[in-house]
Design a protein around this motif. Structure first.
Motif, PDB file in Angstrom:
ATOM      1  N   ALA A  82       0.831  -1.204   0.000  1.00 25.15           N
ATOM      2  CA  ALA A  82       0.000   0.000   0.000  1.00 25.15           C
ATOM      3  C   ALA A  82       0.868   1.257   0.000  1.00 25.15           C
ATOM      4  O   ALA A  82       0.569   2.221  -0.710  1.00 25.15           O
ATOM      5  CB  ALA A  82      -0.947  -0.005   1.197  1.00 25.15           C
ATOM      6  N   VAL A  83       1.940   1.251   0.785  1.00 25.73           N
ATOM      7  CA  VAL A  83       2.854   2.398   0.801  1.00 25.73           C
ATOM      8  C   VAL A  83       3.377   2.658  -0.610  1.00 25.73           C
ATOM      9  O   VAL A  83       3.403   3.802  -1.083  1.00 25.73           O
ATOM     10  CB  VAL A  83       4.017   2.162   1.798  1.00 25.73           C
ATOM     11  N   GLU A  84       3.780   1.610  -1.318  1.00 26.09           N
ATOM     12  CA  GLU A  84       4.296   1.774  -2.686  1.00 26.09           C
ATOM     13  C   GLU A  84       3.188   2.210  -3.646  1.00 26.09           C
ATOM     14  O   GLU A  84       3.407   3.073  -4.502  1.00 26.09           O
ATOM     15  CB  GLU A  84       4.949   0.490  -3.178  1.00 26.09           C
ATOM     16  N   ALA A  85       2.003   1.656  -3.518  1.00 23.70           N
ATOM     17  CA  ALA A  85       0.896   2.062  -4.385  1.00 23.70           C
ATOM     18  C   ALA A  85       0.576   3.544  -4.189  1.00 23.70           C
ATOM     19  O   ALA A  85       0.392   4.286  -5.163  1.00 23.70           O
ATOM     20  CB  ALA A  85      -0.337   1.201  -4.104  1.00 23.70           C
ATOM     21  N   PHE A  86       0.533   4.000  -2.936  1.00 22.79           N
ATOM     22  CA  PHE A  86       0.267   5.415  -2.668  1.00 22.79           C
ATOM     23  C   PHE A  86       1.421   6.296  -3.123  1.00 22.79           C
ATOM     24  O   PHE A  86       1.206   7.430  -3.555  1.00 22.79           O
ATOM     25  CB  PHE A  86      -0.053   5.639  -1.192  1.00 22.79           C
ATOM     26  N   ARG A  87       2.665   5.804  -3.055  1.00 18.83           N
ATOM     27  CA  ARG A  87       3.800   6.580  -3.571  1.00 18.83           C
ATOM     28  C   ARG A  87       3.638   6.807  -5.067  1.00 18.83           C
ATOM     29  O   ARG A  87       3.799   7.923  -5.559  1.00 18.83           O
ATOM     30  CB  ARG A  87       5.126   5.859  -3.298  1.00 18.83           C
ATOM     31  N   GLU A 120       1.242  14.401  -8.887  1.00 15.61           N
ATOM     32  CA  GLU A 120       2.120  15.567  -9.010  1.00 15.61           C
ATOM     33  C   GLU A 120       2.576  15.773 -10.448  1.00 15.61           C
ATOM     34  O   GLU A 120       2.713  16.913 -10.904  1.00 15.61           O
ATOM     35  CB  GLU A 120       3.297  15.432  -8.050  1.00 15.61           C
ATOM     36  N   ALA A 121       2.790  14.703 -11.193  1.00 18.89           N
ATOM     37  CA  ALA A 121       3.151  14.833 -12.606  1.00 18.89           C
ATOM     38  C   ALA A 121       2.017  15.471 -13.408  1.00 18.89           C
ATOM     39  O   ALA A 121       2.260  16.133 -14.418  1.00 18.89           O
ATOM     40  CB  ALA A 121       3.512  13.467 -13.190  1.00 18.89           C
ATOM     41  N   CYS A 122       0.785  15.297 -12.938  1.00 16.33           N
ATOM     42  CA  CYS A 122      -0.363  15.937 -13.583  1.00 16.33           C
ATOM     43  C   CYS A 122      -0.452  17.422 -13.228  1.00 16.33           C
ATOM     44  O   CYS A 122      -1.234  18.157 -13.830  1.00 16.33           O
ATOM     45  CB  CYS A 122      -1.660  15.245 -13.166  1.00 16.33           C
ATOM     46  N   GLY A 123       0.338  17.869 -12.248  1.00 18.34           N
ATOM     47  CA  GLY A 123       0.300  19.262 -11.827  1.00 18.34           C
ATOM     48  C   GLY A 123      -0.597  19.497 -10.628  1.00 18.34           C
ATOM     49  O   GLY A 123      -0.987  20.634 -10.348  1.00 18.34           O
ATOM     50  N   ALA A 124      -0.925  18.449  -9.913  1.00 22.21           N
ATOM     51  CA  ALA A 124      -1.829  18.542  -8.765  1.00 22.21           C
ATOM     52  C   ALA A 124      -1.124  18.021  -7.516  1.00 22.21           C
ATOM     53  O   ALA A 124       0.051  17.654  -7.558  1.00 22.21           O
ATOM     54  CB  ALA A 124      -3.096  17.732  -9.051  1.00 22.21           C
ATOM     55  N   THR A 125      -1.841  17.992  -6.410  1.00 24.26           N
ATOM     56  CA  THR A 125      -1.352  17.403  -5.168  1.00 24.26           C
ATOM     57  C   THR A 125      -2.386  16.375  -4.707  1.00 24.26           C
ATOM     58  O   THR A 125      -3.506  16.331  -5.233  1.00 24.26           O
ATOM     59  CB  THR A 125      -1.158  18.444  -4.047  1.00 24.26           C
ATOM     60  N   VAL A 126      -2.045  15.589  -3.700  1.00 26.22           N
ATOM     61  CA  VAL A 126      -3.010  14.608  -3.199  1.00 26.22           C
ATOM     62  C   VAL A 126      -4.259  15.291  -2.647  1.00 26.22           C
ATOM     63  O   VAL A 126      -5.328  14.679  -2.617  1.00 26.22           O
ATOM     64  CB  VAL A 126      -2.392  13.646  -2.159  1.00 26.22           C
ATOM     65  N   ALA A 140      -1.234   3.149   5.810  1.00 27.50           N
ATOM     66  CA  ALA A 140      -0.505   3.732   4.677  1.00 27.50           C
ATOM     67  C   ALA A 140      -1.254   4.940   4.127  1.00 27.50           C
ATOM     68  O   ALA A 140      -0.648   5.961   3.797  1.00 27.50           O
ATOM     69  CB  ALA A 140      -0.307   2.681   3.586  1.00 27.50           C
ATOM     70  N   ARG A 141      -2.558   4.840   4.064  1.00 24.84           N
ATOM     71  CA  ARG A 141      -3.383   5.934   3.539  1.00 24.84           C
ATOM     72  C   ARG A 141      -3.306   7.166   4.427  1.00 24.84           C
ATOM     73  O   ARG A 141      -3.238   8.295   3.944  1.00 24.84           O
ATOM     74  CB  ARG A 141      -4.826   5.452   3.424  1.00 24.84           C
ATOM     75  N   SER A 142      -3.300   6.963   5.747  1.00 26.01           N
ATOM     76  CA  SER A 142      -3.277   8.110   6.661  1.00 26.01           C
ATOM     77  C   SER A 142      -1.948   8.869   6.597  1.00 26.01           C
ATOM     78  O   SER A 142      -1.889  10.023   7.018  1.00 26.01           O
ATOM     79  CB  SER A 142      -3.585   7.672   8.091  1.00 26.01           C
ATOM     80  N   ALA A 143      -0.913   8.256   6.072  1.00 27.48           N
ATOM     81  CA  ALA A 143       0.361   8.952   5.888  1.00 27.48           C
ATOM     82  C   ALA A 143       0.337   9.848   4.646  1.00 27.48           C
ATOM     83  O   ALA A 143       1.238  10.660   4.449  1.00 27.48           O
ATOM     84  CB  ALA A 143       1.508   7.944   5.782  1.00 27.48           C
ATOM     85  N   VAL A 144      -0.695   9.700   3.813  1.00 31.40           N
ATOM     86  CA  VAL A 144      -0.793  10.458   2.556  1.00 31.40           C
ATOM     87  C   VAL A 144      -1.828  11.564   2.640  1.00 31.40           C
ATOM     88  O   VAL A 144      -1.594  12.683   2.199  1.00 31.40           O
ATOM     89  CB  VAL A 144      -1.137   9.500   1.387  1.00 31.40           C
ATOM     90  N   PHE A 145      -2.985  11.266   3.211  1.00 33.11           N
ATOM     91  CA  PHE A 145      -4.106  12.203   3.216  1.00 33.11           C
ATOM     92  C   PHE A 145      -4.341  12.778   4.607  1.00 33.11           C
ATOM     93  O   PHE A 145      -4.158  12.092   5.607  1.00 33.11           O
ATOM     94  CB  PHE A 145      -5.389  11.505   2.759  1.00 33.11           C
ATOM     95  N   SER A 146      -4.776  14.046   4.638  1.00 31.83           N
ATOM     96  CA  SER A 146      -5.181  14.684   5.884  1.00 31.83           C
ATOM     97  C   SER A 146      -6.247  15.725   5.546  1.00 31.83           C
ATOM     98  O   SER A 146      -6.457  16.049   4.380  1.00 31.83           O
ATOM     99  CB  SER A 146      -3.976  15.344   6.579  1.00 31.83           C
ATOM    100  N   GLY A 147      -6.895  16.236   6.550  1.00 27.26           N
ATOM    101  CA  GLY A 147      -7.905  17.266   6.302  1.00 27.26           C
ATOM    102  C   GLY A 147      -9.144  16.682   5.675  1.00 27.26           C
ATOM    103  O   GLY A 147      -9.673  15.678   6.139  1.00 27.26           O
ATOM    104  N   ASP A 148      -9.597  17.303   4.581  1.00 28.27           N
ATOM    105  CA  ASP A 148     -10.773  16.805   3.869  1.00 28.27           C
ATOM    106  C   ASP A 148     -10.353  15.636   3.002  1.00 28.27           C
ATOM    107  O   ASP A 148      -9.647  15.803   2.008  1.00 28.27           O
ATOM    108  CB  ASP A 148     -11.390  17.913   3.014  1.00 28.27           C
TER     109      ASP A 148
END
Length: 139
Positions: free
Chosen positions: A51-56, A63-69, A91-99
């Motif tokens: 999951a860590v690798e999939a989210f990476r 980011e390559a699209c010009g956006a952020t998570v 793994a997901r909680s290390a990527v997303f926060s807030g909304d």
């Protein structure tokens, strides 16, 4: 429609079959990302590591699209064992926060390569003038 590539995320061997990332209008779409490669999941044998690798990979393509998570609005997670949802959640909680993005998590009988246990698919909106992003890498 624009195909987007990111050097740290391998493109499919047959590029005429699918794209890892596409931009259509003001939206970006990511194919399912997993920890697989030419020789399988490799060192990422457990679901959390996969999951860590999939989210990476998902983050790199976003980011390559010009956006952020934070610009991802829909997230789909496929697991081969629903009991692994807490490992994926860590793994997901290390990527997303807030909304958080709208999300679906489902159990499937198998993924594209033997040994894979999790795959993550995402879509979102490109930044606007109120939230500038980076230019994307088109191909």
């Amino acid at each position: 429609m624009t195909r987007v590539v990111e050097p740290t995320v391998a493109e499919p061997p047959r590029r005429d079959m699918f794209s890892n990332a596409r931009i259509v209008g003001g939206q970006f779409f990511l194919s399912g990302m997993h920890a697989g490669g030419p020789s399988g999941p490799g060192a990422a044998a457990d679901t959390h590591a996969q999951a860590v690798e999939a989210f990476r990979r998902m983050r790199a393509l976003t980011e390559a699209c010009g956006a952020t998570v934070d610009d991802i609005v829909v997230l789909r997670i496929y697991l081969t064992d629903i009991d692994d949802r807490s490992a994926v959640g860590r793994a997901r909680s290390a990527v997303f926060s807030g909304d958080f993005p709208c999300s679906t998590l489902v159990e499937v009988s198998a993924l594209v390569e033997p040994g894979l246990t999790v795959e993550v698919e995402a879509q979102g909106f490109l930044p606007t003038a109120d939230h500038p992003g980076r230019p994307f890498t088109a191909q």
